[in-house]
Design a protein around this motif. Structure first.
Motif, PDB file in Angstrom:
ATOM      1  N   ASN A   1       0.805  -1.225   0.000  1.00  0.00           N
ATOM      2  CA  ASN A   1       0.000   0.000   0.000  1.00  0.00           C
ATOM      3  C   ASN A   1       0.840   1.278   0.000  1.00  0.00           C
ATOM      4  O   ASN A   1       0.461   2.287   0.604  1.00  0.00           O
TER       5      ASN A   1
ATOM      6  N   GLN B   1      -6.106  -4.668   2.887  1.00  0.00           N
ATOM      7  CA  GLN B   1      -4.788  -5.247   2.597  1.00  0.00           C
ATOM      8  C   GLN B   1      -4.966  -6.401   1.616  1.00  0.00           C
ATOM      9  O   GLN B   1      -5.816  -7.264   1.813  1.00  0.00           O
TER      10      GLN B   1
ATOM     11  N   TRP C   1      -5.067   3.339   1.928  1.00  0.00           N
ATOM     12  CA  TRP C   1      -5.498   2.640   0.715  1.00  0.00           C
ATOM     13  C   TRP C   1      -6.891   3.125   0.325  1.00  0.00           C
ATOM     14  O   TRP C   1      -7.575   3.815   1.091  1.00  0.00           O
TER      15      TRP C   1
ATOM     16  N   GLY D   1      -2.857   1.546  -3.176  1.00  0.00           N
ATOM     17  CA  GLY D   1      -2.177   1.993  -1.965  1.00  0.00           C
ATOM     18  C   GLY D   1      -1.946   3.487  -2.037  1.00  0.00           C
ATOM     19  O   GLY D   1      -1.695   4.040  -3.109  1.00  0.00           O
TER      20      GLY D   1
END
Length: 577
Positions: free
Chosen positions: A311, A369, A396, A449
Motif C-alpha cells: 500500500n 490489505q 489505501w 495503496g
C-alpha cells in the motif's frame, strides 16, 4: 476478545524486533480446506460469485485423468466452505479459468479450459448461489489443448468476448464474439486466430492508450510472443516490430501494470528455465527490456501477478515457479516507486517450497490489505496456499465498478487516481482484467495503496463504452462502489487499520495524558498500558468517539498502548516527554 498472553506476545515482538529494516507482513494460513486439500491445482481466481461483498476463491485442478475443480465460498469470518455445485463436479484435466458476467445479469459466470482435447467448460451463474453448465455451441464443444482464457470486450458493445489459448494439437487459438443473447460466434480469417504457436497466456490490455483493449499472447518453446492491435469491429493487426514481439523465449505468463506511474501499461513476462523480463512502455507503444533484478533468479517461472501489497502507491509483483524440479520457491519483488524492484526473501510466500502455477491477489477479509492465493501442484498432491496480509501503516482505497453501457463486470475499464504521497502528487492507474497472469485472475476490485496520503484529489473512470466519470475529494481507507455514469457509494470505511499493529494517539511524546478516537461499536473494547517488560500497568474500557487516558500515575518513560476489540488489536509505542 484476544487473550492477555496474545497481547503480550504482540508487545514483545514490537519491543524487540521493531528496528528491523523489513519485517514480515504476511501470515501463511494453515487451517481450512483451501490449504489442507491435496490436489494438482493449476488456476486460481478471486471472484465474488454470490454478490455478498466477500471475495470467494476458485481453484482448478488438472491431473491427467481428470480431477474436480474447487469453488470456495467466503463465509465472511476468514473461513471458506467448498460449495456443493456442478462447477465442482467436472472431473476434467483443467488448466486456466476466467470469470466475468458474460450475459450482464449481475452475476459472475465461469469459463474453465481443459487440455487433452477435452471440451472447455462454460458455467452460467443461476443467481441463487449455484451454476448451470452450458454444454452446446462453439464455445463449449470445440475441444482443444487449451491452457488458459480471458474475457475482454473486443468491439466495446457492452458484452465480454472470449479468447482461448492452445499449446498443442493444431495450436490455433480461439476468439469468440459474444452476441449478447447466449450465442458465441467463433471468429476466423485473421492472424489472431490463424497463427499456430505453443501459446500459454493471454491478456486483454490497451497497450497503446487508444481506448480499446488489444491482445497479448505468450508462447513457449523459444518462440516470440504475439501482440495484436485492436483496430475496432473485431479487426486485429499483428505487431511485427520491437523486442516485445521479437525476443525468443519460453514465456509462460504475462502481467500488465503501470509500474512507474507514468500513465502507460508495462509488462512482466515469466519464462521457463530462463531469466524473466520486464518490458517498459514509453507511452507510444515501444518497449524497452529491463533485465534486472530478474537475470540472476534462475527459476522455472509459470505465472505472475501485479499488486500493491504494501500500500505504498506502486505495483509490486509475485512470481510462481514449478515443474522443472521439486521444492522450488516463489518470488516476491517490491517496487521502490521508480519502477526498480528488490527481491524480498523473508516473507511467508517466499519461504514455502513446492511447485506452483497460478496466483491471485484479493482482499478476502475486507481490511484494505491485499491477500494472496497460490495454486500448487507438486506431484499432483500438494495443498494450495493462502497468505493473509497483516498490513502496515499505509493508507489505501478500493473501487468496485459496475458497467451500464459497458459490460456489467467493467472488464477493460481503466481507473486513474491522484493523491499526494510523501509530499508529491502521484497518478496511479489500474486496468480491470479477467486474467492477470497465466492461470491467474486478481480481484475485479481496483485496489490502490496511498502510502501516507490522506485523501484522493481526483478519481477518473474510463469505461470501455467511452464514458468518463470524474470524482474528487475522496477519503482514504474506504471502499467505494461506482455505477457507470452514476453516483459514488461508500461500501465500507475503516478508520483504524484492522489487522495492523498501529493505533493513532496524540500527543506523542506526551506529558501526562493521551487522546485517541475509537470508531468501532464493540461494547467490550478496552485499552491497556504496558511497560517495556510486558507488565500491564493500566486497563480501561473504550467508548465510541474521543477517549482520554490519564497516565499521571505511571512513572515509566517508554510505554505501549494496546486497544483490543472483537475485530483486532491496535498498538502504539509512546514516550513521556
Amino acid at each position: 476478545m484476544k487473550s492477555k498472553n496474545y497481547i503480550l506476545s504482540i508487545l514483545l515482538s514490537l519491543l524487540f524486533f521493531s528496528n528491523h529494516s523489513y519485517s514480515q507482513q504476511f501470515t501463511s494460513v494453515s487451517v481450512g480446506a483451501i490449504v489442507t486439500t491435496a490436489s494438482g491445482s493449476r488456476s486460481c481466481n478471486f471472484i465474488d460469485y454470490n454478490n455478498d461483498g466477500f471475495e470467494d476463491i476458485l481453484i482448478t485442478n488438472g491431473t491427467t485423468g481428470g480431477e474436480d475443480n474447487m469453488l470456495y465460498m467466503n463465509n465472511g469470518d476468514e473461513t471458506f466452505t467448498l460449495i456443493d455445485d456442478i462447477v465442482n463436479q467436472d472431473n476434467n484435466p483443467s488448466d486456466g479459468s476466467t470469470c466475468a458476467d458474460y450475459n450482464n445479469d449481475g452475476n459472475i459466470d465461469i469459463f474453465t479450459v481443459n487440455w487433452y482435447n477435452d471440451d472447455n467448460l462454460l458455467y452460467l451463474n443461476d443467481s441463487e448461489g449455484g451454476f448451470f453448465q452450458i454444454d452446446s455451441g462453439h464455445i463449449a464443444t470445440g475441444g482443444g489443448y487449451s491452457e488458459t482464457a480471458s474475457w475482454g470486450d473486443a468491439d466495446q458493445d457492452g458484452f465480454v468476448d472470449l479468447y482461448v489459448t492452445n499449446s498443442a494439437g493444431v495450436k490455433k487459438n480461439y476468439l469468440y464474439k459474444n452476441h449478447g443473447n447466449g450465442y458465441f460466434e467463433k471468429m476466423t480469417g485473421q492472424n489472431v486466430v490463424d497463427d499456430a504457436y505453443f501459446s500459454r497466456c493471454v491478456n486483454w490490455i490497451d497497450y497503446d492508450n487508444d481506448g480499446d483493449d488489444d491482445i497479448f499472447v505468450t508462447n513457449e518453446n523459444n518462440q516470440a510472443n504475439n501482440l495484436y492491435r485492436n483496430d475496432g469491429d473485431f479487426v486485429f493487426t499483428k505487431i511485427l516490430t520491437g523486442n516485445l514481439v521479437s525476443d525468443l523465449s519460453t514465456t509462460m505468463s504475462a502481467s500488465w501494470g503501470d509500474i512507474d506511474n507514468d500513465g502507460d501499461f508495462d509488462v512482466f513476462v515469466s519464462n521457463y528455465n530462463q531469466s524473466n523480463r520486464l518490458y517498459e512502455n514509453d507511452g507510444e507503444g515501444n518497449f524497452s527490456a529491463i533485465t534486472e533484478p530478474w537475470s540472476s533468479d534462475g527459476g522455472c517461472s509459470f505465472s505472475s501477478s501485479f499488486a500493491d501489497y504494501d500500500n505504498d502507491g506502486d505495483l509490486d509483483i509475485f512470481v510462481t515457479n514449478g515443474y522443472c524440479q521439486n521444492d522450488l520457491k516463489n518470488y516476491l519483488y517490491q517496487n521502490d516507486g521508480s519502477g526498480a524492484f528488490t527481491l524480498i526473501e523473508n516473507e511467508a510466500m517466499t519461504l514455502d517450497s513446492g511447485g506452483s502455477y497460478g496466483c491471485a491477489w484479493g482482499d478476502y477479509n475486507n481490511d484494505g490489505q491485499l491477500d494472496l492465493v497460490v495454486a500448487n501442484w507438486q506431484n499432483e498432491t500438494q495443498s494450495n496456499s493462502l497468505y493473509k496480509n497483516d498490513g502496515n501503516e499505509n493508507n489505501w482505497v478500493k473501487i468496485s465498478l459496475e458497467g451500464d453501457e459497458s459490460n456489467k463486470s467493467a472488464i477493460g475499464t481503466v481507473v486513474k487516481l491522484k493523491s499526494v504521497i510523501n509530499g508529491e502528487s502521484v497518478w496511479q492507474m489500474r486496468h480491470i482484467s479477467a486474467q492477470s497472469g497465466y492461470c491467474s485472475q486478481n480481484s475485479l476490485v481496483a485496489h490502490f495503496g496511498l502510502g501516507d496520503g490522506t485523501s484522493i484529489d481526483s478519481l477518473i473512470i474510463e469505461w470501455p463504452s467511452g464514458n468518463i466519470d470524474n470524482f474528487t475529494d475522496l477519503i482514504e481507507n474506504t471502499h467505494y462502489s461506482i455505477i457507470e455514469s452514476g453516483d459514488l457509494e461508500t461500501l465500507g470505511l475503516i478508520e483504524h487499520k484492522m489487522g495492523s499493529s498501529s493505533l493513532d494517539v496524540y500527543p506523542n511524546p506526551f506529558i501526562d495524558s493521551i487522546e485517541f478516537k475509537y470508531d468501532g461499536s464493540d461494547i467490550d473494547a478496552q485499552v491497556s498500558v504496558f511497560d517495556i517488560h510486558g507488565k500491564e500497568l493500566l486497563i480501561e474500557s473504550v467508548y465510541f468517539g474521543l477517549n482520554r487516558l490519564n497516565l499521571n500515575s505511571i512513572s515509566k518513560s517508554a510505554l505501549l498502548i494496546v486497544l483490543t476489540d472483537s475485530k483486532g488489536i491496535y498498538t502504539q509505542k509512546i514516550i513521556r516527554r
